[in-house]
Design a protein around this motif. Structure first.
Motif, PDB file in Angstrom:
ATOM      1  N   ALA A 175      -5.631  -5.101  -1.321  1.00 28.92           N
ATOM      2  CA  ALA A 175      -5.026  -4.002  -0.557  1.00 28.92           C
ATOM      3  C   ALA A 175      -3.699  -4.438   0.055  1.00 28.92           C
ATOM      4  O   ALA A 175      -2.710  -3.693   0.055  1.00 28.92           O
ATOM      5  N   GLY A 176      -3.686  -5.666   0.593  1.00 26.43           N
ATOM      6  CA  GLY A 176      -2.453  -6.175   1.180  1.00 26.43           C
ATOM      7  C   GLY A 176      -1.360  -6.342   0.136  1.00 26.43           C
ATOM      8  O   GLY A 176      -0.183  -6.051   0.386  1.00 26.43           O
ATOM      9  N   TYR A 177      -1.763  -6.796  -1.059  1.00 18.78           N
ATOM     10  CA  TYR A 177      -0.798  -6.955  -2.150  1.00 18.78           C
ATOM     11  C   TYR A 177      -0.196  -5.614  -2.549  1.00 18.78           C
ATOM     12  O   TYR A 177       1.028  -5.482  -2.678  1.00 18.78           O
ATOM     13  N   TYR A 178      -1.048  -4.584  -2.726  1.00 19.22           N
ATOM     14  CA  TYR A 178      -0.537  -3.279  -3.129  1.00 19.22           C
ATOM     15  C   TYR A 178       0.304  -2.637  -2.017  1.00 19.22           C
ATOM     16  O   TYR A 178       1.282  -1.921  -2.295  1.00 19.22           O
ATOM     17  N   ALA A 179      -0.059  -2.898  -0.765  1.00 13.94           N
ATOM     18  CA  ALA A 179       0.753  -2.380   0.345  1.00 13.94           C
ATOM     19  C   ALA A 179       2.132  -3.031   0.329  1.00 13.94           C
ATOM     20  O   ALA A 179       3.152  -2.372   0.556  1.00 13.94           O
ATOM     21  N   TRP A 180       2.154  -4.342   0.046  1.00 13.22           N
ATOM     22  CA  TRP A 180       3.444  -5.052  -0.041  1.00 13.22           C
ATOM     23  C   TRP A 180       4.303  -4.473  -1.156  1.00 13.22           C
ATOM     24  O   TRP A 180       5.505  -4.287  -0.996  1.00 13.22           O
ATOM     25  N   ARG A 181       3.689  -4.149  -2.290  1.00 15.80           N
ATOM     26  CA  ARG A 181       4.437  -3.602  -3.423  1.00 15.80           C
ATOM     27  C   ARG A 181       5.001  -2.224  -3.129  1.00 15.80           C
ATOM     28  O   ARG A 181       6.054  -1.832  -3.665  1.00 15.80           O
ATOM     29  N   SER A 182       4.287  -1.455  -2.297  1.00 22.10           N
ATOM     30  CA  SER A 182       4.693  -0.062  -2.067  1.00 22.10           C
ATOM     31  C   SER A 182       5.793   0.083  -1.032  1.00 22.10           C
ATOM     32  O   SER A 182       6.385   1.153  -0.896  1.00 22.10           O
ATOM     33  N   ARG A 183       6.056  -0.978  -0.273  1.00 22.32           N
ATOM     34  CA  ARG A 183       7.086  -0.885   0.765  1.00 22.32           C
ATOM     35  C   ARG A 183       8.466  -0.735   0.131  1.00 22.32           C
ATOM     36  O   ARG A 183       8.748  -1.256  -0.938  1.00 22.32           O
ATOM     37  N   GLU A 184       9.327  -0.044   0.830  1.00 20.99           N
ATOM     38  CA  GLU A 184      10.690   0.142   0.343  1.00 20.99           C
ATOM     39  C   GLU A 184      11.423  -1.194   0.371  1.00 20.99           C
ATOM     40  O   GLU A 184      11.337  -1.944   1.340  1.00 20.99           O
ATOM     41  N   ARG A 185      12.105  -1.503  -0.703  1.00 20.17           N
ATOM     42  CA  ARG A 185      12.823  -2.753  -0.767  1.00 20.17           C
ATOM     43  C   ARG A 185      13.985  -2.791   0.229  1.00 20.17           C
ATOM     44  O   ARG A 185      14.666  -1.795   0.434  1.00 20.17           O
ATOM     45  N   SER A 186      14.209  -3.950   0.807  1.00 17.52           N
ATOM     46  CA  SER A 186      15.318  -4.101   1.747  1.00 17.52           C
ATOM     47  C   SER A 186      16.632  -4.184   0.981  1.00 17.52           C
ATOM     48  O   SER A 186      16.669  -4.411  -0.230  1.00 17.52           O
ATOM     49  N   GLU A 187      17.745  -4.022   1.708  1.00 18.87           N
ATOM     50  CA  GLU A 187      19.062  -4.132   1.103  1.00 18.87           C
ATOM     51  C   GLU A 187      19.266  -5.534   0.530  1.00 18.87           C
ATOM     52  O   GLU A 187      19.857  -5.708  -0.535  1.00 18.87           O
ATOM     53  N   ARG A 188      18.746  -6.522   1.230  1.00 20.98           N
ATOM     54  CA  ARG A 188      18.867  -7.900   0.757  1.00 20.98           C
ATOM     55  C   ARG A 188      18.154  -8.068  -0.582  1.00 20.98           C
ATOM     56  O   ARG A 188      18.655  -8.746  -1.488  1.00 20.98           O
TER      57      ARG A 188
END
Length: 340
Positions: free
Chosen positions: A84-97
């Motif tokens: 669940a933590g992995y999929y949550a990490w994948r779904s976050r909007e990517r930062s400008e960096r």
């Protein structure tokens, strides 16, 4: 694996300091063994694993890169995170960096491909700077590790050199010369190349000042005919003055009467290594190491024509395009244009 593009403080440097030379891409070689050990349900001890992680984000990044090779559930269990933590990490909007790093990684891949896979991070960094891309060398190195982009590396095999005859009449005449331009000192040597289980030989003549390969010859025998052909090719292409010094080791291929006569005919001064001082000809040895790393090690050749084709392709590339660290990261040809 270090997350490419993490914001705030550059935690990658601290992780790198803890891990030493265990880069993410290199350490990934040990992932299979660790995961296989966990197949039966045992959890791999973190201290025994070759990858050092500074945060869960780095764990997720590592899993993302390796998910095509290993089971996702197993990796999450081994590295102490949840699906669940992995999929949550994948779904976050990517930062400008992250977006910047993605674009930079593509430029790095392009430079690496243009170098024929030979450049490590220092040369890639210099090539990017020459193209107007302002980026730190550590960031380039981190992105190359994260994407598994590596220079070719040779495995050096040390053998006991055979004793060579000492020719006291030819001293080392290039040691005290101050090099100011090309065609003051040439250096020459022979290296072995294995083709179809049989050794062949490559003789090379290099300009010591610019590191440019000015002549070469390839053949089945290590003899004076081979070295004379390389020398004559160099003279035909460069037409040096009569104040040129030609330096080699003390091999019979350079001390033979026919070679000495040709040197004298051209008005070239002959120079040889001091007895026991193999480093006197270090420049040409360095070239052979680079060449073999770039195009020879890790490959096999069955026919002479195969390796001739490689040499005819690589040597112009080396002279005209390959960045040379001792020349402030320009090619030998570019360096000669700058100093003329």
């Amino acid at each position: 694996m270090e997350k490419a593009g993490s914001g705030g403080s550059d935690r990658g440097q601290s992780v790198q300091a803890r891990c030493g030379d265990h880069g993410r891409a290199e350490a990934a070689k040990g992932v299979g063994a660790s995961l296989q050990g966990a197949q039966g349900g045992a959890r791999a001890p973190k201290k025994s694993h070759p990858v050092c992680f500074g945060s869960k984000a780095e764990v997720f990044e590592f899993i993302e890169v390796n998910r095509d090779k290993h089971d996702l559930t197993l990796m999450c269990r081994v590295y102490g995170v949840t699906r669940a933590g992995y999929y949550a990490w994948r779904s976050r909007e990517r930062s400008e960096r992250e977006r910047q790093n993605e674009a930079l990684a593509e430029r790095i891949k392009a430079v690496h491909a243009e170098s024929r896979g030979t450049y490590g991070s220092p040369r890639v960094h210099q090539a990017l700077r020459q193209r107007g891309c302002s980026v730190g060398k550590h960031r380039v190195a981190r992105l190359m590790r994260a994407h598994g982009i590596k220079a070719r590396v040779a495995t050096i095999r040390y053998t006991s050199p055979s004793l060579q005859r000492y020719y006291s009449g030819i001293p080392n005449r290039q040691l005290e010369l101050e090099l100011k331009q090309p065609d003051q000192v040439w250096v020459g040597d022979i290296t072995y190349l294995k083709v179809g289980g049989i050794y062949r030989y490559l003789a090379v003549v290099m300009d010591k000042y610019s590191r440019r390969v000015v002549g070469w010859s390839y053949g089945p025998r290590k003899d004076v005919k081979l070295t004379l052909k390389a020398l004559n090719n160099a003279v035909r292409g460069r037409r040096p003055g009569r104040d040129l010094v030609f330096h080699t080791d003390r091999g019979i291929e350079y001390a033979a009467g026919a070679f000495k006569e040709r040197i004298a005919e051209l008005g070239i001064t002959q120079s040889m290594n001091r007895p026991g001082k193999v480093t006197d000809n270090a420049f040409i040895e360095s070239f052979f190491h680079s060449m073999k790393t770039d195009v020879y090690h890790g490959r096999s050749f069955d026919e002479d024509e195969e390796i001739r084709t490689v040499l005819k392709d690589y040597l112009p590339f080396y002279n005209r395009a390959r960045l040379h660290s001792s020349l402030s990261y320009v090619s030998p040809a570019t360096f000669e244009r700058q100093v003329r």
